[in-house]
Motif scaffolding. Structure first.
Motif, mmCIF file in Angstrom:
data_model
loop_
_atom_site.group_PDB
_atom_site.id
_atom_site.type_symbol
_atom_site.label_atom_id
_atom_site.label_comp_id
_atom_site.label_asym_id
_atom_site.label_seq_id
_atom_site.Cartn_x
_atom_site.Cartn_y
_atom_site.Cartn_z
ATOM 1 N N ALA A 7 0.827 -1.209 0.000
ATOM 2 C CA ALA A 7 0.000 0.000 0.000
ATOM 3 C C ALA A 7 0.864 1.262 0.000
ATOM 4 N N LEU A 8 1.941 1.248 0.771
ATOM 5 C CA LEU A 8 2.849 2.402 0.787
ATOM 6 C C LEU A 8 3.527 2.569 -0.564
ATOM 7 N N VAL A 9 3.997 1.477 -1.135
ATOM 8 C CA VAL A 9 4.668 1.538 -2.438
ATOM 9 C C VAL A 9 3.727 2.093 -3.507
ATOM 10 N N ASP A 10 2.465 1.693 -3.474
ATOM 11 C CA ASP A 10 1.497 2.210 -4.450
ATOM 12 C C ASP A 10 1.450 3.733 -4.411
ATOM 13 N N VAL A 11 1.420 4.295 -3.209
ATOM 14 C CA VAL A 11 1.333 5.753 -3.055
ATOM 15 C C VAL A 11 2.611 6.429 -3.537
ATOM 16 N N LEU A 12 3.762 5.913 -3.105
ATOM 17 C CA LEU A 12 5.029 6.561 -3.449
ATOM 18 C C LEU A 12 5.357 6.404 -4.927
ATOM 19 N N ALA A 13 5.064 5.246 -5.495
ATOM 20 C CA ALA A 13 5.345 5.031 -6.913
ATOM 21 C C ALA A 13 4.491 5.946 -7.782
ATOM 22 N N GLU A 14 3.231 6.123 -7.390
ATOM 23 C CA GLU A 14 2.362 7.030 -8.150
ATOM 24 C C GLU A 14 2.934 8.435 -8.169
ATOM 25 N N ARG A 15 3.428 8.881 -7.007
ATOM 26 C CA ARG A 15 4.013 10.233 -6.935
ATOM 27 C C ARG A 15 5.318 10.289 -7.734
ATOM 28 N N ARG A 16 6.133 9.245 -7.618
ATOM 29 C CA ARG A 16 7.386 9.219 -8.383
ATOM 30 C C ARG A 16 7.106 9.250 -9.879
ATOM 31 N N ALA B 79 8.906 -2.390 -8.767
ATOM 32 C CA ALA B 79 9.066 -2.812 -10.162
ATOM 33 C C ALA B 79 7.715 -2.977 -10.851
ATOM 34 N N ALA B 80 6.709 -3.356 -10.087
ATOM 35 C CA ALA B 80 5.365 -3.494 -10.662
ATOM 36 C C ALA B 80 4.831 -2.169 -11.188
ATOM 37 N N HIS B 81 5.397 -1.068 -10.692
ATOM 38 C CA HIS B 81 5.015 0.277 -11.158
ATOM 39 C C HIS B 81 6.046 0.859 -12.113
ATOM 40 N N GLY B 82 7.031 0.068 -12.508
ATOM 41 C CA GLY B 82 8.070 0.552 -13.404
ATOM 42 C C GLY B 82 9.098 1.445 -12.743
ATOM 43 N N VAL B 83 9.227 1.356 -11.430
ATOM 44 C CA VAL B 83 10.162 2.206 -10.681
ATOM 45 C C VAL B 83 11.354 1.367 -10.221
#
Length: 375
Positions: free
Chosen positions: A41-50, A103-107
């Protein structure tokens, strides 16, 4: 006040570079294992912002906590050697989960392990700065942790909240976000009618508050007290900060009115002065006469031998010492240019007199103004 609060929080919504710190309690279950759901859940938020173009540096606790279950430990160990062992096992597990989730968000993420020496010694903090800058320029999201496996008691930050404040200062972040399992700072325990404190504008506002420590799970190292200290350090050295819960991360990054906002009330200064004021271990004291106290406090002068009345401690050149007034009150800290054994013959004497008798090496200040910070 409300306008300033909203205006301050908008910094998080528009910031181009943010340091985010997440605590162990937000990433792990009570038995010490990593919570895949919480981390994801945290990664989803940070990756979206990144992926919207913001540079994000994540300071993440959780290595020691992640290593507890594999080692058969039920609680965070108290001795340093077992902490180091748990960190050695857990850091790899933690990074593996982050790498897969981002990586699932391409980051792309990287691991950056730091000790206090890396951010307080001139040559090493320059290297740390260059490394982080290059990673950000390459589009990488650095994940920073204290190097628990090798850090000794003497070179530890002690908690990742203060590490985050130093990193935020080092990389000149626009803002810092401190996340845990508590949604804000309160003026009393919420169960006892406490009200959320929306904003801290200056340090004096904290004096009447009773601030809690490590949570019931026993997984953290400092609780709210260290978060408040870290936010105050950052704000006092030019970086505004917000304390809130991990569940509120998305709202916080959107600039919504959540958590407790620490308004910037200082200017950026060299990182060694931040360390000196808040993190350095002092090795002795120098007691000064009233004239020297005024020269340092009011005229921002260096400390010369003539103003010293007494010394105590066993220190070497380059160590941190506290400067005391005649009433024994510490009012400043500085990096001393002489060993303790050299100073007794110098007390109360003028620099030119010392140089004539002992040599030109004694022309230097006892504490130079550039290595001195008022408390």
């Amino acid at each position: 006040m409300m306008a300033s609060q909203e205006g301050g929080r908008s910094t998080l919504a528009t910031a181009s570079r943010i340091v985010v710190k997440v605590g162990s309690s937000s990433l792990t279950s009570l038995n010490g294992g990593l919570s895949e759901q919480a981390l994801g859940a945290l990664v989803d938020v940070l990756a979206e912002r990144r992926n919207r173009g913001t540079e994000v540096i994540l300071v993440s606790s959780g290595a020691i906590a992640a290593g507890l279950a594999p080692l058969g430990l039920s609680r965070r160990p108290k001795d340093l050697a077992t902490q180091q062992s748990a960190a050695s096992v857990g850091q790899g597990l933690l990074m593996a989960r982050y790498t897969e989730a981002f990586a699932a968000h391409g980051v792309t993420v990287s691991q950056v392990l730091l000790t206090a020496d890396d951010l307080t010694r001139r040559t090493q903090y320059a290297n740390a700065y260059r490394a982080l800058e290059r990673l950000l320029n390459l589009g990488v999201l650095p994940i920073v942790n204290e190097n628990d496996t090798v850090a000794t008691h003497e070179i530890r930050f002690g908690d990742n909240d203060r590490l985050a404040a130093l990193v935020a200062h080092l990389v000149k972040a626009d803002a810092m976000l401190l996340l845990s399992d508590v949604d804000a700072l309160y003026d009393a325990p919420p169960g006892q009618g406490g009200q959320r404190i929306a904003e801290i504008s200056e340090p004096a506002e904290l004096e009447s508050l009773s601030i809690g420590s490590t949570g019931a799970a026993g997984l953290g190292t400092g609780g709210m007290a260290t978060k408040v200290q870290a936010a105050s350090i950052a704000a006092g050295f030019g970086t505004p900060a917000l304390i809130t819960s991990t569940a509120q991360a998305a709202a916080a990054l959107a600039g919504e009115h959540v958590g407790t906002w620490f308004s910037m009330h200082g200017v950026r200064r060299p990182i060694r002065l931040l360390w000196l004021a808040h993190l350095a271990s002092t090795h002795g004291t120098l007691t000064l006469d009233d004239g020297a106290v005024r020269a340092i406090r009011e005229r921002h002068k260096s400390l010369l031998p003539a103003g010293i009345k007494a010394i105590s401690g066993d220190f070497e050149a380059g160590d941190a010492v506290e400067l005391l007034d005649l009433q024994g009150r510490a009012f400043a800290r500085g990096l001393v240019n002489y060993e303790a054994s050299e100073l007794p013959q110098m007390l109360g004497r003028r620099t030119k007199e010392l140089a004539a008798e002992l040599g030109s090496d004694y022309l230097r200040e006892v504490v130079h103004v550039d290595d001195l910070v008022l408390l």
